[in-house]
Scaffold this active site. Sequence first.
Site, short mmCIF file in Angstrom:
data_model
loop_
_atom_site.label_atom_id
_atom_site.label_comp_id
_atom_site.label_asym_id
_atom_site.label_seq_id
_atom_site.Cartn_x
_atom_site.Cartn_y
_atom_site.Cartn_z
N ASP A 42 -5.71 9.08 3.16
CA ASP A 42 -5.36 8.68 4.69
C ASP A 42 -3.68 8.72 4.43
O ASP A 42 -3.18 8.65 3.45
CB ASP A 42 -6.04 7.09 4.90
CG ASP A 42 -5.17 6.41 6.02
OD1 ASP A 42 -5.42 6.86 7.06
OD2 ASP A 42 -4.78 5.43 5.57
N ASP A 45 -1.07 6.26 6.80
CA ASP A 45 -0.54 5.06 6.86
C ASP A 45 -1.03 4.02 6.14
O ASP A 45 -2.27 3.75 6.10
CB ASP A 45 -0.77 4.91 8.35
CG ASP A 45 -0.01 5.76 9.30
OD1 ASP A 45 1.15 6.02 9.04
OD2 ASP A 45 -0.66 6.15 10.09
#
Length: 228
Positions: free
Chosen positions: A64, A66
């Site tokens: 991922d 952020d």
Amino acid sequence: MTRMLYKIAVIACLATPQGAFAFDAVTPGATTDELSHHDAIHWVDVAQIEKSLEGQPPMAVGFDVDDTVLFSSPCFFYGQQKYSPGKNDYLKNPAFWADINANCDINYSLPKDVAAKLIAMHTKRGDTIYFITGRTRSEGERLTETIKRDFNMVSINPVVFTAGDATKTSFLKDKGVKIYYGDADGDMKQAIDVGARPIRVLRASNTTYKPLPKNGSLGEEVIIDSDH
């Protein structure tokens, strides 16, 4: 009491091992380490993850973006102030996504130390690395460029944007991702759904993405000190 006697009294207090103003402990207390590393959570570090992969051939791994690879809260804070002060409407504004993807990350998002260690480890192993974000896609994105620069990568697969009609789950499945790193409960659930190994990266406490998740609640491994 004369000034000389007062000075002697003060010096005596300071010289006392417990100190004249020491208090008896009310509770046993806890060190910072004890507060952070609870036995109920399956804590791991990068070296342990690397050790667990010994003897295994190169594989596809996913990250991922952020709060996992980049601490991008400065950009989200900026976006809210500019596009919808006090509200979260900015997250539905294409102008915000075009702005953050092309301009803000490359200047203000901070690379996370844990991501640097993980990316270096997987690169050394020869693994294929994918960066997968729930952000909205926009033309002229420089997020891929930012990650490549920040983590000194010789080559990089373009960041995969999964907002809209795309989902992280389908991408993870299509690419046969074996390990997926993320900070959100959704990341861990998506990894579990496709049979990948879910590994949690801690979200920094000063993130704009609230509420904070319950790390380890899905039985996943959690990387120690990975909030920075």
